[in-house]
Write a protein that holds these residues in place. Sequence first.
Motif, PDB file in Angstrom:
ATOM      1  N   CYS A   4      31.688  56.633  41.729  1.00  0.00           N
ATOM      2  CA  CYS A   4      32.717  56.495  40.633  1.00  0.00           C
ATOM      3  C   CYS A   4      33.918  57.103  41.399  1.00  0.00           C
ATOM      4  O   CYS A   4      33.765  58.206  42.322  1.00  0.00           O
ATOM      5  CB  CYS A   4      32.488  57.319  39.525  1.00  0.00           C
ATOM      6  N   SER A  10      37.184  59.038  33.481  1.00  0.00           N
ATOM      7  CA  SER A  10      36.730  58.502  31.977  1.00  0.00           C
ATOM      8  C   SER A  10      36.469  57.087  32.357  1.00  0.00           C
ATOM      9  O   SER A  10      35.774  56.510  31.639  1.00  0.00           O
ATOM     10  CB  SER A  10      38.035  58.499  31.152  1.00  0.00           C
ATOM     11  N   THR A  11      36.705  56.373  33.316  1.00  0.00           N
ATOM     12  CA  THR A  11      36.534  55.184  33.748  1.00  0.00           C
ATOM     13  C   THR A  11      36.008  55.126  35.204  1.00  0.00           C
ATOM     14  O   THR A  11      36.916  55.282  35.983  1.00  0.00           O
ATOM     15  CB  THR A  11      37.591  54.027  33.351  1.00  0.00           C
ATOM     16  N   CYS A  12      34.766  54.578  35.322  1.00  0.00           N
ATOM     17  CA  CYS A  12      34.295  54.817  36.841  1.00  0.00           C
ATOM     18  C   CYS A  12      35.194  54.286  37.902  1.00  0.00           C
ATOM     19  O   CYS A  12      35.525  54.765  38.850  1.00  0.00           O
ATOM     20  CB  CYS A  12      32.973  54.196  36.714  1.00  0.00           C
ATOM     21  N   TYR A  14      38.491  53.388  38.136  1.00  0.00           N
ATOM     22  CA  TYR A  14      39.850  53.491  37.752  1.00  0.00           C
ATOM     23  C   TYR A  14      40.267  54.599  38.419  1.00  0.00           C
ATOM     24  O   TYR A  14      39.497  55.486  38.666  1.00  0.00           O
ATOM     25  CB  TYR A  14      40.372  53.464  36.459  1.00  0.00           C
ATOM     26  N   PRO A  72      43.346  58.268  28.782  1.00  0.00           N
ATOM     27  CA  PRO A  72      42.458  58.148  27.448  1.00  0.00           C
ATOM     28  C   PRO A  72      42.812  59.342  26.577  1.00  0.00           C
ATOM     29  O   PRO A  72      42.126  58.807  25.510  1.00  0.00           O
ATOM     30  CB  PRO A  72      41.071  58.272  28.150  1.00  0.00           C
ATOM     31  N   GLU A 122      40.940  55.287  24.552  1.00  0.00           N
ATOM     32  CA  GLU A 122      39.875  55.466  25.600  1.00  0.00           C
ATOM     33  C   GLU A 122      39.538  54.069  26.199  1.00  0.00           C
ATOM     34  O   GLU A 122      38.965  54.191  27.254  1.00  0.00           O
ATOM     35  CB  GLU A 122      38.465  55.924  24.961  1.00  0.00           C
ATOM     36  N   GLU A 123      40.007  53.281  25.453  1.00  0.00           N
ATOM     37  CA  GLU A 123      39.488  51.554  26.024  1.00  0.00           C
ATOM     38  C   GLU A 123      41.068  51.088  26.475  1.00  0.00           C
ATOM     39  O   GLU A 123      40.985  49.929  26.883  1.00  0.00           O
ATOM     40  CB  GLU A 123      39.131  50.869  25.094  1.00  0.00           C
ATOM     41  N   THR A 125      43.563  50.052  28.637  1.00  0.00           N
ATOM     42  CA  THR A 125      43.872  50.048  30.019  1.00  0.00           C
ATOM     43  C   THR A 125      45.358  49.455  30.386  1.00  0.00           C
ATOM     44  O   THR A 125      45.954  48.736  29.644  1.00  0.00           O
ATOM     45  CB  THR A 125      42.856  49.044  30.823  1.00  0.00           C
TER      46      THR A 125
END
Length: 285
Positions: A4, A10-12, A14, A72, A122-123, A125
């Motif tokens: 990651c 928080s997002t692998c 990104y 996030p 958190e979601e 983008t």
Amino acid sequence: AQGCHPLAPSTCAYPFPSMFHLREDNSSPTGYRVALSAEALPSGVTKTEEFLAHFNVADGFSVSTPWLMIFPDKELDSRSLPSVMNLAASIEPSSSVQVIDRETGERFPTWAELDFRAESPEEQTLIIRPMVGLPFGRRVAVVITDNLRNADGSTPLTPTAFGALRDGLTTDSETIEAMRDEYEELFQFLSEHDLPRERILFAWESVTFSDEFALSRLQPLVEVAHAQVVATPPDFVIDECFSNDEDDQLAHGCAPAESDDTPLSPFTWRRLRGHVTLPSFISSD
């Protein structure tokens, strides 16, 4: 986590795409090869090995790729993003999101939006879209500045690991420390283009694939299709003909132009509609 990107944990995957998803390869025209990891793939990918094999032959990423990032902690204010209705603002140093050619310093017209399907920060983008085709085989920087705002008017938090690189703070991460020299070069480049490091909330780089790679799968098909057409000219049928010229109408059976649903412009002499059978490379197998 293994595989990651460490700067936006928080997002692998990104920020995506980025240099983290490339490996050096002197045999490729760009000097790089895509190196996506299984961990970075979306959860819906079922045939992981096939998916990776398909992408990891490329020597960079698409010249029309969107870039993805996430902040996030709080909901972002979409009004602080460059708008598709005012692309000129996106090439100014004051823009909250900028895409810059690392070779020339040129800023590319860009607009950005938030994923409307997100149900929480958190979601949510951040999707960054270049509005021109980027140069082939070029290193490109994506920069998010302190003019980005949260919905409550505050400035989004800089991810901790990126902040350490920007602010010269030593970490105990070998992965992050290995990025330091590369990021120092990037910060120096950005400062030379009116973006001092203290204004940068986040930044990363990527490489676009070469034109050689972009055409590598198409060129053999073009050659085969050309050979087939030359050897056996394709069958075609003219179904309709429209013309403004009375002699043309009489000689070729063309209908008056005004009988067509779309009138001919003054610069169009004749309009033909028909169908032709050409070599096809789309099949069930």
